[in-house]
Scaffold this motif. Structure first.
Motif, short mmCIF file in Angstrom:
data_model
loop_
_atom_site.label_atom_id
_atom_site.label_comp_id
_atom_site.label_asym_id
_atom_site.label_seq_id
_atom_site.Cartn_x
_atom_site.Cartn_y
_atom_site.Cartn_z
N ILE A 34 0.55 -1.47 -0.44
CA ILE A 34 -0.23 0.18 0.02
C ILE A 34 0.69 0.59 0.27
N PHE A 35 0.75 2.52 -1.05
CA PHE A 35 1.40 3.22 -1.35
C PHE A 35 1.00 4.34 -0.83
N LEU A 71 -3.68 10.39 -4.63
CA LEU A 71 -4.36 8.82 -4.36
C LEU A 71 -3.34 8.06 -3.79
N TRP A 72 -4.18 6.82 -2.78
CA TRP A 72 -3.82 5.91 -2.72
C TRP A 72 -3.64 4.62 -3.24
N VAL A 73 -2.77 4.00 -3.44
CA VAL A 73 -2.36 2.97 -4.15
C VAL A 73 -2.31 1.50 -3.35
N PRO A 116 -10.01 -2.39 5.34
CA PRO A 116 -9.85 -1.57 6.26
C PRO A 116 -7.96 -1.25 6.38
N ASP A 117 -6.85 -1.04 5.45
CA ASP A 117 -5.81 -0.69 6.13
C ASP A 117 -6.09 0.87 4.72
N THR A 118 -7.28 1.18 3.93
CA THR A 118 -6.86 2.04 3.64
C THR A 118 -8.15 3.16 3.05
#
Length: 326
Positions: A34-35, A71-73, A116-118
């Protein structure tokens, strides 16, 4: 502890990330990362699904482009390739037992890692085989994925020396009679730029070759007969009008016209029945448009930026055009 993500010359690992492994369908160990964007208020998360013989390392540049936009990736290596668990004794053979296993892995990734994580909302960006996985899963993604971009989705084989029907029957028979794990072609040395069908960009081609040279354990060779047979069955399913009508996630299909891997004609034909999709051809681009020269890659990035995450004004205009309830 060994490093999970790998840097190569000119291809550093993007910062602000977490990486690890999760258990995919039937316990297959899959590598993920996850970035995070540096923006205080992220605009959402892009779930990136790779193509065949790809890894997280190959997408560092695109990941940086997306995180720079707020944005997250979230991405993972498909089973049997990259840093994920291999499925055969020969680690070089690209293999899958059932295409549905890819779809189950994606669903587990969404449920156990992405949710749960982003950060919401969730979008999807998928290339080639990843596009076929996304299309297979799409009818069940309506309440989880807001928008979807498919780059050169693997919905048909490009023209070859033998017909698609002969390839289908050959791979089916090999699978039925216990030869499904056999590679379809001989494994060989790294391809030369002059003969490659993936990109016209020398620098990006060289960078991707360096990943394989530096980290050969991330790469695979020819696909197995079973892999090709399962993909061809999945292509047939996703091309059925009933399946395409059932997809309601707004989608953009980016189709390079200078294709030697996927059938451009099949992509164009699919778009005629795919009511939720907008078809965007990129004239002159080869198969790996996110690894292409800036001229072609820029067109793909512009289409992605215009569509993900979308604007409030666009959504309001869309709602205004919808018929009001009686």
């Amino acid at each position: 502890m060994d490093e999970i993500l790998h840097a190569t010359p000119g291809n550093p690992v993007p910062g602000n990330h977490v990486a690890g492994f999760f258990d995919g369908y039937r316990g297959v160990k899959l590598r993920y990362a996850i970035f995070r964007s540096e923006e205080h208020m992220p605009m959402g998360t892009v779930v990136l699904i790779q193509g065949r013989n790809e890894s997280i390392e190959k997408y560092y540049e695109t990941i940086k482009d997306l995180t720079a936009r707020g944005l997250w990736v979230a991405t993972f290596d498909l089973r049997g390739q990259g840093g994920s668990e291999r499925l055969l004794k020969n680690p070089r053979t690209g293999h899958v037992r059932r295409f549905s296993h890819y779809v189950r892995d994606l669903e587990i990734f969404l449920e156990q890692v992405v949710l749960p994580d982003t950060r919401l909302p969730f979008f999807m960006l998928a290339h080639s085989t990843g596009g076929l996985i996304a299309l297979s899963a799409a009818p069940r993604l309506v309440n989880r994925i807001d928008r979807m971009v498919l780059c050169a989705p693997f919905v048909g084989l490009a023209k070859q020396s033998i017909s698609n029907s002969k390839v289908y029957w050959l791979t089916m028979l090999m699978s039925l009679f216990g030869f499904g794990a056999r590679p379809m072609t001989k494994d060989g040395p790294l391809e030369e730029f002059a003969t490659n069908a993936l990109t016209s960009d020398v620098a990006r081609f060289t960078r991707n070759q360096q990943i394989e040279e530096t980290r050969p354990e991330l790469a695979i060779g020819p696909p197995s007969a079973r892999w090709l047979y399962e993909c061809m069955k999945a292509m047939y399913r996703v091309n059925m009008p009933a399946h395409l009508y059932s997809i309601t996630v707004p989608t953009v299909m980016i189709a390079p016209t200078r294709e030697e891997v996927v059938s451009y004609e099949a992509e164009e034909r699919m778009s005629q029945y795919f009511r939720a999709a907008q078809f965007v051809p990129v004239a002159g681009s080869r198969h790996e448009i996110l690894q292409e020269s800036d001229y072609y890659r820029g067109q793909a990035l512009a289409a992605i930026a215009a569509f993900i995450p979308g604007s409030e004004a666009e959504e309001q205009a869309k709602q205004a055009l919808e018929p009001s309830a009686p």
